[in-house]
Design a protein around this motif. Structure first.
Motif: not given
Length: 101
Positions: A91-100
């Motif tokens: 979800e974070a990556v799809k929302a545009g997070a650079y990294d998790y």
């Protein structure tokens, strides 16, 4: 200084630890204890990077990520959590997070 980082976490001890470690490496650090406080700081001064906790009361790290993407799409956001899951990472990556992390 190598860049300005906004750190967002509701845990004051972790916030201080990250601030100390990153300042020791030459970064200019701004801290916020909540997502709402981070948005206010973001409007005053644009950081080069946002590092935010995923789970916070009120505006969560995921909500903050989405708001940063809307208002400052060029600012990378890294989400940090002790409660990670594959679902929240995707979800974070799809929302545009650079990294998790």
């Amino acid at each position: 200084m190598t860049g300005k980082i906004l750190i967002v976490d509701d845990d004051p001890d972790l916030l201080k630890l990250l601030q100390i470690r990153l300042q020791a490496n030459g970064y200019q650090i701004d801290c916020a204890a909540s997502g709402a406080e981070a948005l206010a700081r973001l409007n005053l001064s644009r950081p080069d990077l946002v590092i935010t906790d995923l789970r916070m009361p009120g505006l969560s790290g995921m909500d903050l990520l989405r708001r940063v993407r809307e208002s400052a799409p060029d600012v990378p956001v890294i989400l940090v959590t002790a409660f990670g899951s594959i679902q929240s990472a995707v979800e974070a990556v799809k929302a545009g997070a650079y990294d998790y992390l």
